[in-house]
Design a protein around this motif. Sequence first.
Motif, PDB file in Angstrom:
ATOM      1  N   ILE A  24       0.798  -1.201  -0.029  1.00 47.03           N
ATOM      2  CA  ILE A  24      -0.015  -0.008   0.017  1.00 47.03           C
ATOM      3  C   ILE A  24       0.847   1.282  -0.004  1.00 47.03           C
ATOM      4  O   ILE A  24       0.690   2.297  -0.798  1.00 47.03           O
ATOM      5  CB  ILE A  24      -0.896  -0.002   1.245  1.00 47.03           C
ATOM      6  N   GLN A  25       2.005   1.398   0.858  1.00 46.85           N
ATOM      7  CA  GLN A  25       2.886   2.337   0.708  1.00 46.85           C
ATOM      8  C   GLN A  25       3.610   2.631  -0.344  1.00 46.85           C
ATOM      9  O   GLN A  25       3.743   3.801  -1.134  1.00 46.85           O
ATOM     10  CB  GLN A  25       3.958   2.236   2.179  1.00 46.85           C
ATOM     11  N   THR A  26       3.881   1.427  -1.367  1.00 47.24           N
ATOM     12  CA  THR A  26       4.454   1.599  -2.488  1.00 47.24           C
ATOM     13  C   THR A  26       3.231   2.302  -3.484  1.00 47.24           C
ATOM     14  O   THR A  26       3.766   3.094  -4.271  1.00 47.24           O
ATOM     15  CB  THR A  26       4.931   0.376  -3.039  1.00 47.24           C
ATOM     16  N   LEU A  27       2.294   1.806  -3.327  1.00 47.07           N
ATOM     17  CA  LEU A  27       1.051   2.446  -4.193  1.00 47.07           C
ATOM     18  C   LEU A  27       0.828   3.924  -3.852  1.00 47.07           C
ATOM     19  O   LEU A  27       0.802   4.729  -4.749  1.00 47.07           O
ATOM     20  CB  LEU A  27      -0.176   1.588  -3.952  1.00 47.07           C
ATOM     21  N   LEU A  28       0.852   4.248  -2.667  1.00 46.55           N
ATOM     22  CA  LEU A  28       0.692   5.767  -2.086  1.00 46.55           C
ATOM     23  C   LEU A  28       1.780   6.645  -2.624  1.00 46.55           C
ATOM     24  O   LEU A  28       1.558   7.602  -3.164  1.00 46.55           O
ATOM     25  CB  LEU A  28       0.573   5.846  -0.684  1.00 46.55           C
ATOM     26  N   ASN A  29       3.173   6.115  -2.527  1.00 42.14           N
ATOM     27  CA  ASN A  29       4.350   6.839  -3.212  1.00 42.14           C
ATOM     28  C   ASN A  29       4.039   7.114  -4.514  1.00 42.14           C
ATOM     29  O   ASN A  29       4.443   8.228  -5.002  1.00 42.14           O
ATOM     30  CB  ASN A  29       5.621   5.928  -2.900  1.00 42.14           C
ATOM     31  N   GLU A  54      -3.745   2.280  10.354  1.00 44.63           N
ATOM     32  CA  GLU A  54      -4.092   0.888  10.367  1.00 44.63           C
ATOM     33  C   GLU A  54      -2.532   0.454   9.323  1.00 44.63           C
ATOM     34  O   GLU A  54      -2.226  -0.554   9.748  1.00 44.63           O
ATOM     35  CB  GLU A  54      -5.156   0.519   9.221  1.00 44.63           C
ATOM     36  N   LEU A  55      -2.130   1.337   8.556  1.00 45.14           N
ATOM     37  CA  LEU A  55      -0.979   1.143   7.993  1.00 45.14           C
ATOM     38  C   LEU A  55       0.186   1.299   8.736  1.00 45.14           C
ATOM     39  O   LEU A  55       1.243   0.091   8.360  1.00 45.14           O
ATOM     40  CB  LEU A  55      -0.888   2.089   6.640  1.00 45.14           C
ATOM     41  N   GLU A  56       0.152   1.809   9.835  1.00 41.83           N
ATOM     42  CA  GLU A  56       1.340   2.043  10.650  1.00 41.83           C
ATOM     43  C   GLU A  56       1.469   0.975  11.771  1.00 41.83           C
ATOM     44  O   GLU A  56       2.435   0.537  12.364  1.00 41.83           O
ATOM     45  CB  GLU A  56       1.154   3.519  11.613  1.00 41.83           C
ATOM     46  N   GLN A  57       0.093   0.351  12.056  1.00 41.58           N
ATOM     47  CA  GLN A  57       0.001  -0.785  13.208  1.00 41.58           C
ATOM     48  C   GLN A  57       0.187  -2.092  12.818  1.00 41.58           C
ATOM     49  O   GLN A  57       0.342  -2.878  13.303  1.00 41.58           O
ATOM     50  CB  GLN A  57      -1.086  -0.466  13.743  1.00 41.58           C
ATOM     51  N   HIS A  58      -0.162  -2.379  11.389  1.00 45.65           N
ATOM     52  CA  HIS A  58       0.004  -3.883  10.949  1.00 45.65           C
ATOM     53  C   HIS A  58       0.930  -3.844   9.827  1.00 45.65           C
ATOM     54  O   HIS A  58       1.199  -3.188   8.892  1.00 45.65           O
ATOM     55  CB  HIS A  58      -1.368  -4.084  10.735  1.00 45.65           C
ATOM     56  N   ARG A  59       1.720  -5.031   9.893  1.00 48.01           N
ATOM     57  CA  ARG A  59       2.678  -5.513   8.847  1.00 48.01           C
ATOM     58  C   ARG A  59       1.948  -6.143   7.573  1.00 48.01           C
ATOM     59  O   ARG A  59       2.560  -6.171   6.353  1.00 48.01           O
ATOM     60  CB  ARG A  59       3.670  -6.560   9.482  1.00 48.01           C
ATOM     61  N   TYR A  60       0.931  -6.715   8.063  1.00 48.91           N
ATOM     62  CA  TYR A  60      -0.006  -7.372   6.814  1.00 48.91           C
ATOM     63  C   TYR A  60      -1.296  -6.822   6.671  1.00 48.91           C
ATOM     64  O   TYR A  60      -1.696  -5.914   7.678  1.00 48.91           O
ATOM     65  CB  TYR A  60       0.030  -8.867   7.017  1.00 48.91           C
TER      66      TYR A  60
END
Length: 349
Positions: A13-18, A40-46
């Motif tokens: 998701i972070q790659t997509l947002l970048n 949610e993105l900061e708290q979970h690895r998957y």
Amino acid sequence: MLNEEIRIPTSYIQTLLNRVQERGYDTEQLLKEAQIERAELEQHRYFSAVRFGKLYQCARGAMQDEWFGMLTGGKIHKGSFRLLSLLMVQCKTLRQALRRAREFGHICRGFKITVGLDEIDDVARVRMEALDHVDPDEYKEIITNSNPATIRTTMAAWQRHWSWLIGSEVTVLKTYFAFPKPKDDWEMAQFSSKETVFDHDFNGFEFPRALLDYSIIQTAETAEEFVRIAQFSLIVNIGEEHTTKSRIKAMLNQNVGHNMLCADRVAERLNMSLTTLRRHLQVEDTSFQRLKDECRMEAAFHYLGCPDISNREIAERLGFDEVSVFFRAFKKWTGLTPGQYRASHSVGA
């Protein structure tokens, strides 16, 4: 619920947002449309693969670029991938299809990168290279500034697309990357390779040359279905590539309708007995039927995100003889009816 078990690394998701941010779009608005909280993105690895799929759709719609996650060098207009797939399924062999893809890149607006093909003894070698109209320095700059994960995702997408075309896995013998071996774990789509070379002078991979003569088994009808779920079958990688589960799902995703492969056929393609296949899946805490359900469910999520496709048509595409059977299966998977799912996952809901 079954859909809760389908996970991908949150870094997808972070790659997509970048990518969205690099192009000047509001990532916070995109997350809001996809109903994803930044926390949610900061708290979970998957993260849920289904919710990633929704975010992907929102990003593609906002940017009007459907080659998201793959390296092309430019902005690819909506409908390009569908047209390319329709052109490739008209070819007789994989060799002809790869040549047609290159021709398509020359005339389709947005493409700057194409597939080069060499045949060396019993090996076929494909590599990223610039289209004829692209200046060599511009191409070098594109490659240099590209994230290694994006390059590997692109080659994984090539391999999966071609495997779908011929109905057999394009086995990667050797992979070449024009960058040093990354220190961090690979993210985004992956694919298996018997040997990997870094710091090479091009990005590409090799596979058995005999596969170039394999017939194209897909049709215009199956191509339409494939395009609908492309973000799952080309980009999202569920599970580890070397597991029996992931290999089976790659085969099943080639056709999630009435012609979905049976267990006997899958076992034959994997060069193992049906008993051995079931034993492997038992060790991986799953079953063949469960994998079929997952593939159909993932396709259903995408179809339900397309308002122009009726529930009856979705049932037919997924291989259900009656729409009522599809309704019961979907509620078993998610706890919701297809109508409830559409209402709760519509963009902006």
